[in-house]
Write an enzyme that holds these catalytic residues in place. Structure first.
Site, PDB file in Angstrom:
ATOM      1  CD  GLU A   1      40.028  45.636 -20.411  1.00  0.00           C
ATOM      2  OE1 GLU A   1      39.510  46.282 -20.246  1.00  0.00           O
ATOM      3  OE2 GLU A   1      40.366  44.726 -19.774  1.00  0.00           O
TER       4      GLU A   1
ATOM      5  CD  GLU B   1      42.046  49.790 -25.448  1.00  0.00           C
ATOM      6  OE1 GLU B   1      41.387  51.100 -25.718  1.00  0.00           O
ATOM      7  OE2 GLU B   1      41.567  48.512 -25.051  1.00  0.00           O
TER       8      GLU B   1
ATOM      9  CB  CYS C   1      34.477  43.202 -18.210  1.00  0.00           C
ATOM     10  SG  CYS C   1      36.031  42.897 -18.934  1.00  0.00           S
TER      11      CYS C   1
ATOM     12  CB  SER D   1      39.192  49.256 -22.359  1.00  0.00           C
ATOM     13  OG  SER D   1      39.671  48.182 -23.538  1.00  0.00           O
TER      14      SER D   1
ATOM     15  CE  LYS E   1      28.329  40.841 -19.638  1.00  0.00           C
ATOM     16  NZ  LYS E   1      29.641  41.391 -20.322  1.00  0.00           N
TER      17      LYS E   1
ATOM     18  CD  GLU F   1      28.056  43.270 -23.680  1.00  0.00           C
ATOM     19  OE1 GLU F   1      29.174  43.778 -23.512  1.00  0.00           O
ATOM     20  OE2 GLU F   1      27.864  42.008 -23.026  1.00  0.00           O
TER      21      GLU F   1
ATOM     22  CD  GLU G   1      27.390  49.678 -30.002  1.00  0.00           C
ATOM     23  OE1 GLU G   1      27.548  50.161 -28.835  1.00  0.00           O
ATOM     24  OE2 GLU G   1      26.150  50.000 -30.608  1.00  0.00           O
TER      25      GLU G   1
ATOM     26  CB  CYS H   1      30.386  38.894 -12.723  1.00  0.00           C
ATOM     27  SG  CYS H   1      31.050  39.958 -13.669  1.00  0.00           S
TER      28      CYS H   1
END
Length: 448
Positions: free
Chosen positions: A139, A142, A160, A180, A219, A222, A227, A371
């Site tokens: 990241e 990037e 994230c 990102s 999560k 996620e 993908e 988190c």
């Protein structure tokens, strides 16, 4: 409508309608902190979009809403001799789990947590903070490419937090190019366990069951994204998902209690080698501002060729419980303007005002304080979790960072090794294949 509707196909949370007393706490947090309830008319046929953050569960005094439980399936996998169960743990778990067993709020229980997972029968226990270091490498690189070469949209948004990513996909799809492309640490970890780790350890990836223990209900959503099956493409094995299960901190506690494991009597153990070593920067990912601070350390070191200055090892402008924090950092003569936000409603305000475009880099986490307050963390006797508890968890991660000899991702020898032997360099073709992803509009999203 006085309560948040939770549909049966929600992969993150479940609602027991027999417990609901209609108090409205769930709706209030969804409206006032998350900002989704106010957009219910955008929810397609079912009428209520959900970003799976689970904060409705975190404030429910009746526990009518709770994380969808998966620990029994993981227990069954552990008992299956044909399965190789690899469990990786996120930073915030080690400052929340102890509270389930009478430890003082924010106690750092990394060693006992690892020992507990081995007692439960995990074949390998790895550290998601390793993948946090890897995330910063990807990241951060990037971001430098976008900043210095103009290749990519600014400001760059962190990716994230899966609830934040889904929020952008659902309500601001035109902003997807700002995100990102780097996967979250958990997603990077899962892809590498079934490729890099499997190769290093001589394991058949078809036998591996990847489990992430996280503070977060989002999560669970996620890992179901279509993908996120890059390990399957890499290994040429159909149907191989990067991650198979996510357990919350509370679920891990429930499993330990079911197995009658005495947490207090456990002897601390170390993570297994390979993907088990992390820098302090990887640990602070659990705090609001932690991703930004870790990124700034790495970016500064990459651009200047020098160790981060002391200021960036205790970067107070991005720390603390304020919902919106901003700072300007000089990196190699370039002034970098950053913002740190928690609560997607607060991020919405920045987007709507246009101020978000005055920054170069923006970190957003959905949950209060980051988190450490994910909906999968223990709630204790007081609901919602008080700020004193959140601050204790935040301090514990910063204290653990200070204790590490490695303070940036660049210092981690396991990061150096994985690039030297497997990934080549950040943003390489293989890194792009396994560690990056793409997002898509969910403007017509249903309640799932």
């Amino acid at each position: 409508m006085n309560c948040v509707p939770v549909y049966g196909n929600n992969p993150a949370i479940v609602k027991d309608f027999t417990r609901c007393v209609g108090c409205g706490h769930c709706l209030a947090v969804c409206r006032e902190e998350i900002g989704v309830a106010a957009k219910a008319h955008l929810g397609g046929a079912q009428g209520f979009p959900c970003v799976n953050c689970g904060q409705c569960a975190a404030v429910c005094p009746e526990h009518a809403i709770y994380a969808r439980p998966d620990w029994m399936q993981v227990r069954d996998a552990v008992r299956d001799p044909e399965k190789i169960v690899v469990i990786s743990t996120a930073p915030s778990v080690r400052v929340g789990l102890g509270e389930c067993f009478g430890e003082k709020e924010g106690t750092f229980v990394e060693g006992k947590m690892v020992s507990a997972l081995k007692q439960l029968g995990a074949d390998y226990v790895l550290d998601v903070a390793f993948a946090a270091d890897l995330t910063i490498m990807e990241e951060g690189t990037e971001f430098l490419r976008r900043l210095l070469s103009g290749k990519g949209t600014l400001p760059q948004f962190t990716s994230c937090c899966p609830a934040w990513v889904k929020y952008i996909e659902t309500f601001h799809p035109a902003r997807i190019p700002n995100l990102s492309t780097a996967k979250s640490p958990i997603s990077m970890q899962g892809a590498l366990v079934k490729t890099y780790f499997a190769q290093k350890m001589g394991l058949d990836p078809r036998r591996i069951v990847t489990v992430a223990v996280a503070p977060c209900t989002a999560k669970k959503f996620e890992i179901t994204r279509e993908e996120l099956c890059d390990a399957s493409a890499f290994d040429g094995i159909a149907g191989l998902r990067d991650n198979d299960y996510v357990l919350t901190t509370q679920e891990l506690s429930d499993w330990l209690c079911a197995e009658q494991i005495d947490f207090a009597q456990l002897t601390p153990a170390a993570f297994d080698s390979i993907m088990g070593k992390s820098s302090g920067a990887g640990l602070i990912f659990g705090n609001t501002g932690g991703v930004m601070e870790a990124a700034l350390r790495m970016v500064y070191a990459s651009v200047t060729g020098q160790k981060p200055i002391d200021l960036l090892l205790d970067y107070t402008p991005v720390r603390g419980m304020e919902q919106i924090k901003e700072a300007t950092v000089s990196v190699g003569g370039q002034e970098v303007r950053v913002a740190v936000v928690y609560g997607t409603k607060a991020a919405e305000a920045l987007i709507e005002s246009g101020k978000i475009d005055t920054y170069h880099f923006v970190e957003v986490m959905t949950c209060p304080g980051g988190c450490i307050s994910g909906a999968g963390q223990p709630s204790g006797a007081v609901i919602p979790v008080p700020n004193t508890t959140r601050q204790a968890r935040i301090r514990a991660l910063y204290d653990a960072d200070k204790q590490r000899s490695m303070r940036t991702a660049l210092d981690n020898p396991e990061i150096t090794q994985i690039y030297d032997t497997f990934l080549t360099h950040p943003l390489s073709e293989r890194a792009e294949q396994l560690l990056h992803t793409a997002y898509h509009s969910r403007a017509d999203a249903s309640g799932s």
